[in-house]
Write a protein that holds these residues in place. Structure first.
Motif, PDB file in Angstrom:
ATOM      1  N   GLN A  53       0.843  -1.193   0.000  1.00 33.01           N
ATOM      2  CA  GLN A  53       0.000   0.000   0.000  1.00 33.01           C
ATOM      3  C   GLN A  53       0.884   1.252   0.000  1.00 33.01           C
ATOM      4  OE1 GLN A  53      -1.938  -0.607   3.934  1.00 33.01           O
ATOM      5  NE2 GLN A  53      -0.768   1.190   4.559  1.00 33.01           N
ATOM      6  N   GLU A  96       5.965  -3.030   5.128  1.00 41.39           N
ATOM      7  CA  GLU A  96       4.656  -2.956   5.785  1.00 41.39           C
ATOM      8  C   GLU A  96       4.101  -4.365   5.922  1.00 41.39           C
ATOM      9  OE1 GLU A  96       0.367  -3.066   5.983  1.00 41.39           O
ATOM     10  OE2 GLU A  96       1.444  -3.565   4.166  1.00 41.39           O
ATOM     11  N   GLN A  97       3.644  -4.678   7.125  1.00 44.24           N
ATOM     12  CA  GLN A  97       3.038  -5.991   7.327  1.00 44.24           C
ATOM     13  C   GLN A  97       1.885  -5.840   8.318  1.00 44.24           C
ATOM     14  OE1 GLN A  97       3.330  -8.825   5.981  1.00 44.24           O
ATOM     15  NE2 GLN A  97       2.892 -10.453   7.411  1.00 44.24           N
ATOM     16  N   ASP A  98       0.683  -6.224   7.897  1.00 48.11           N
ATOM     17  CA  ASP A  98      -0.516  -6.112   8.745  1.00 48.11           C
ATOM     18  C   ASP A  98      -0.667  -4.708   9.339  1.00 48.11           C
ATOM     19  OD1 ASP A  98      -0.972  -8.787   8.245  1.00 48.11           O
ATOM     20  OD2 ASP A  98       0.145  -9.452  10.012  1.00 48.11           O
ATOM     21  N   GLY A  99      -0.422  -3.709   8.532  1.00 45.51           N
ATOM     22  CA  GLY A  99      -0.619  -2.328   8.982  1.00 45.51           C
ATOM     23  C   GLY A  99       0.533  -1.761   9.791  1.00 45.51           C
ATOM     24  N   ASN A 145       9.232 -11.830   3.306  1.00 43.66           N
ATOM     25  CA  ASN A 145       9.447 -12.552   4.565  1.00 43.66           C
ATOM     26  C   ASN A 145      10.911 -12.534   4.978  1.00 43.66           C
ATOM     27  OD1 ASN A 145       6.773 -13.150   5.050  1.00 43.66           O
ATOM     28  ND2 ASN A 145       6.834 -15.069   3.902  1.00 43.66           N
TER      29      ASN A 145
END
Ligand SMILES: [Zn+2]
Length: 163
Positions: A2, A56-59, A150
């Motif tokens: 995003q 960015e990961q899970d917001g 990852n």
């Protein structure tokens, strides 16, 4: 990924001071192809040995300030994020200071990465290292993008958690 705003990016860094994060030179965010990126990564145009990685990961947005080694690798090496194999000229050793007091005492961890930090472009096949054969892989591009992300997240965890 995003789209991220400049304040979000500047406040995301886990391993440098607020002042340092404020002084970083960001890429032109309007020109970033956000949809394609696994993470935002760039070399500071005014201090080319300074690299930045923002994931960015899970917001949750986390940024890491990286220092690029001036020494060029003599041997071919694999980028530890995207697993692209580069000749010595295309790979660099990057080090990151640990967060907080530990980092201020000079505690760092290092990893070999694409010298230009353009991992996404290599995975998408937009860029190709010259004169070197890649591993044969059966993973789809989507899976390789996910693996790249990852690996970057794993690096950030290692940076924050190892003592
Ligand atoms: Zn890479």
């Amino acid at each position: 990924m995003q789209e991220l705003s400049e304040p979000t990016i500047r406040s995301s860094f886990v391993n440098c001071s607020k002042g340092e994060a404020k002084r970083l030179n960001l890429p032109n965010l309007n020109e970033v192809a956000w949809g394609n990126q696994v993470f935002l990564s760039w070399l500071d145009p005014k201090s080319p040995l300074k690299g930045c990685l923002v994931v960015e990961q899970d917001g949750v947005v986390q940024g890491v300030l990286l220092q690029k080694s001036k020494a060029q690798s003599k041997a071919a090496q694999m980028c530890q994020f995207c697993l692209t194999l580069h000749p010595g000229s295309g790979i660099s050793l990057y080090t990151a200071a640990r967060p907080g007091e530990s980092g201020r005492r000079g505690n760092t961890i290092g990893t070999y990465l694409c010298a230009n930090l353009a991992c996404t472009d290599y995975v998408l096949g937009k860029k190709k290292p010259v004169g070197i054969r890649q591993m044969d892989e059966t993973l789809s591009v989507e899976d390789r993008l996910l693996r790249t992300k990852n690996n970057a997240l794993g690096f950030i965890e290692r940076l924050k958690n190892e003592s």
